[in-house]
Design a protein around this motif. Structure first.
Motif, PDB file in Angstrom:
ATOM      1  N   LYS A  33       0.850  -1.181   0.000  1.00  0.00           N
ATOM      2  CA  LYS A  33       0.000   0.000   0.000  1.00  0.00           C
ATOM      3  C   LYS A  33       0.889   1.235   0.000  1.00  0.00           C
ATOM      4  O   LYS A  33       1.861   1.305   0.748  1.00  0.00           O
ATOM      5  N   THR A  34       0.546   2.197  -0.829  1.00  0.00           N
ATOM      6  CA  THR A  34       1.341   3.411  -0.928  1.00  0.00           C
ATOM      7  C   THR A  34       0.433   4.592  -1.204  1.00  0.00           C
ATOM      8  O   THR A  34      -0.794   4.455  -1.233  1.00  0.00           O
ATOM      9  N   ILE A  35       1.021   5.773  -1.399  1.00  0.00           N
ATOM     10  CA  ILE A  35       0.249   6.985  -1.668  1.00  0.00           C
ATOM     11  C   ILE A  35       0.290   7.271  -3.165  1.00  0.00           C
ATOM     12  O   ILE A  35       1.370   7.317  -3.771  1.00  0.00           O
ATOM     13  N   TYR A  36      -0.882   7.476  -3.730  1.00  0.00           N
ATOM     14  CA  TYR A  36      -1.021   7.681  -5.176  1.00  0.00           C
ATOM     15  C   TYR A  36      -1.433   9.121  -5.455  1.00  0.00           C
ATOM     16  O   TYR A  36      -2.342   9.657  -4.815  1.00  0.00           O
ATOM     17  N   ALA A  37      -0.721   9.753  -6.391  1.00  0.00           N
ATOM     18  CA  ALA A  37      -1.070  11.106  -6.835  1.00  0.00           C
ATOM     19  C   ALA A  37      -1.663  11.009  -8.241  1.00  0.00           C
ATOM     20  O   ALA A  37      -0.943  10.734  -9.211  1.00  0.00           O
ATOM     21  N   PRO A  38      -2.972  11.208  -8.405  1.00  0.00           N
ATOM     22  CA  PRO A  38      -3.607  11.081  -9.725  1.00  0.00           C
ATOM     23  C   PRO A  38      -3.251  12.266 -10.614  1.00  0.00           C
ATOM     24  O   PRO A  38      -2.739  13.292 -10.137  1.00  0.00           O
ATOM     25  N   LYS A  44       5.272  20.078  -5.656  1.00  0.00           N
ATOM     26  CA  LYS A  44       6.419  20.990  -5.749  1.00  0.00           C
ATOM     27  C   LYS A  44       6.324  21.902  -6.967  1.00  0.00           C
ATOM     28  O   LYS A  44       7.290  22.089  -7.701  1.00  0.00           O
ATOM     29  N   GLY A  45       5.124  22.416  -7.179  1.00  0.00           N
ATOM     30  CA  GLY A  45       4.928  23.369  -8.268  1.00  0.00           C
ATOM     31  C   GLY A  45       4.732  22.747  -9.628  1.00  0.00           C
ATOM     32  O   GLY A  45       4.519  23.448 -10.622  1.00  0.00           O
ATOM     33  N   GLU A  46       4.755  21.419  -9.717  1.00  0.00           N
ATOM     34  CA  GLU A  46       4.593  20.730 -11.006  1.00  0.00           C
ATOM     35  C   GLU A  46       3.272  19.956 -11.013  1.00  0.00           C
ATOM     36  O   GLU A  46       2.943  19.260 -10.047  1.00  0.00           O
ATOM     37  N   ILE A  47       2.521  20.118 -12.091  1.00  0.00           N
ATOM     38  CA  ILE A  47       1.245  19.398 -12.227  1.00  0.00           C
ATOM     39  C   ILE A  47       1.513  18.008 -12.797  1.00  0.00           C
ATOM     40  O   ILE A  47       2.122  17.865 -13.862  1.00  0.00           O
TER      41      ILE A  47
END
Length: 501
Positions: A33-38, A44-47
């Protein structure tokens, strides 16, 4: 793995659907299990968007601690515990976002180098009750004691240790890692992290040894001249007899109160632990730390003076956490000390409070403030109330010290009266010094006031070797190149100046 063997194609589930994400972390594995950024997340300022690797599309990214703004670990993605549900926002359970308060603690208040000390101050200020966190480990009486021998009680008045068996050493729970990162410490493993978080809580440093790497017993002694030890920072240091060490039957395994040894450190193969909690002489720690040029969180606290009663409390607190997090089984604490701590008692008079502060503060309110700070009424005698001082308040020794504490928590802004002429925070000792000074001046003597730095010429005039004096790295002038050791060095200089004037 993709054709580029440093990248992996991962199939993930975000709680609603399955997605594929390309990841380069070496610790990624099936079932974690981990953290997901969709896609659309800003890091840090980047999409974060949808990236293409040949014919493969990667939807978002799996993140590291560094990428969520905690610490500097970039070697792998965050691994979270099984009690997190797939698809839930992990940050509330991790107490994120969080605030970090930077406090400037004066050297006379080492008790405030732990959260407990700060909490006690806040409780007193808010006039609410304060309770220590529970520290009641489950003791297994079948675990044998480990022999402890203290050879120098002047440098180590109290030393405790206990065996904790069958520990499971691995990474700490993520919340504990984050707490350490936010406090400026690097997580190592669950056992070491528990000793560090307990230190941050109680202000009492602890050290954990791999029990199976210790030979027969613990000996607290001075180092032998020329004795060497490989420290946890990878540097081998040569020791001398002015330095206190923790040794087993064969060799030193730690420099007392400063840094542990590489050979007995806790690692993933450790099964059994010896947990140390001790009180070391602050002056000894300061001198050893300077001589060896080592600065550690432990030495910072020990050289300012730690909490005598906190030695056993911190050990119990850490042991309880090791039982819960590392599944260890703990034995009884072995407590070696030459004698109990001498109780310090200070009296307080209501009349004196008003004279010093110029404000009438009832003795009832004064008692409440001091009681919340941990002082206890021992007995009454006439207009005096005698208080016992807790071991974490080494800065309290005079009646004026108690009055200062009362003023702080009563509120300086509430004090409207005027301080009477000649009344202040001098105390009896300073008053006695003034009487001695006045006596000699009346007899025709002159008072000599000088700085504490002298020149090499001043030293030579006294017939003492300059090697006995501490040289300054950046002297202000050739007149001030060494730290003065004896007052007569300055007196000789003043005498010659007067004679030659």
């Amino acid at each position: 793995p993709l054709e580029n063997k440093e990248l992996y194609l991962c199939e993930i589930n975000d709680g609603e659907k399955n997605l594929q994400v390309v990841c380069g972390a070496k610790n990624v594995r099936e079932g974690m299990k981990t953290i997901y950024a969709p896609p659309g997340t800003e890091i840090k300022g980047e999409i974060i968007g949808i990236r293409e690797f040949g014919k493969i599309k990667s939807y978002g990214m799996l993140v590291s601690l560094d990428e969520i703004g905690i610490g500097e670990e970039r070697e792998g993605i965050v691994e979270i515990e099984d009690d997190f549900k797939v698809g839930e926002d992990p940050f509330p359970k991790l107490s994120l976002p969080d605030y970090v308060l930077e406090l400037e603690i004066t050297p006379n208040r080492p008790d405030l180098l732990g959260i407990i000390g700060i909490a006690r101050e806040i409780a007193t200020y808010k006039r609410i009750s304060f309770r220590l966190p529970k520290a009641n480990p489950k003791i297994n009486l079948e675990i044998p004691e480990f022999e402890i021998e203290v050879k120098d009680y002047d440098l180590c008045p109290r030393y405790t240790g206990r065996i904790i068996k069958n520990v499971k050493v691995k990474k700490s729970p993520l919340k504990l890692q984050i707490r350490l990162f936010l406090c400026g410490l690097r997580p190592i493993n669950n056992v070491v992290d528990i000793t560090n978080i307990t230190m941050l809580e109680t202000s009492q440093p602890l050290h954990a040894f791999d029990l199976d790497k210790l030979k027969e017993k613990i000996i607290v002694r001075r180092a032998k001249n020329g004795e060497k030890m490989l420290c946890l920072d990878g540097i081998e240091r040569e020791l001398d007899e002015s330095i206190l060490v923790i040794a087993d039957k064969e060799k030193p395994v730690a420099i007392a109160g400063i840094i542990g040894g590489e050979e007995t450190k806790i690692d993933e193969n450790t099964k059994n632990v010896f947990l140390e909690s001790a009180y070391f002489n602050p002056i000894s720690i300061r001198k050893s730390r300077r001589k060896l040029k080592i600065d550690t969180e432990s030495s910072y606290r020990f050289e300012r003076g730690t909490w005598w009663d906190g030695v056993s409390y911190a050990s119990d607190r850490a042991t309880k956490l090791i039982e819960e997090i590392c599944k260890g089984i703990s034995g009884i604490i072995i407590d070696v000390k030459k004698a109990p701590r001498e109780e310090r008692v200070i009296f307080l008079r209501e009349e004196r409070i008003e004279k010093v502060l110029g404000e009438r503060i009832s003795i009832k309110e004064a008692r409440e403030i001091l009681s919340n700070l941990g002082l206890k009424v021992k007995f009454h005698e006439g207009d005096k109330i005698f208080f016992t001082v807790p071991s974490y308040r080494n800065d309290l020794s005079l009646e004026e010290d108690l009055i200062e504490e009362i003023a702080r928590h009563y509120g300086y802004e509430r004090i409207k009266g005027k301080i009477e002429k000649g009344i202040g925070f001098l105390g009896r000792r300073n008053s006695f010094k003034d009487r001695i000074r006045e006596f000699f001046i009346n007899k025709g003597f002159y008072e000599c006031i000088s700085v504490t730095f002298i020149s090499e010429k001043d030293i030579e005039l006294s017939g003492i070797s300059p090697s006995e004096f501490i040289p300054l790295k950046n002297p202000l002038s050739q007149r001030h190149t060494h730290l003065r050791k004896y007052i007569f060095n300055s007196l000789i200089y003043s005498f010659l100046n007067n004679v030659n004037a």
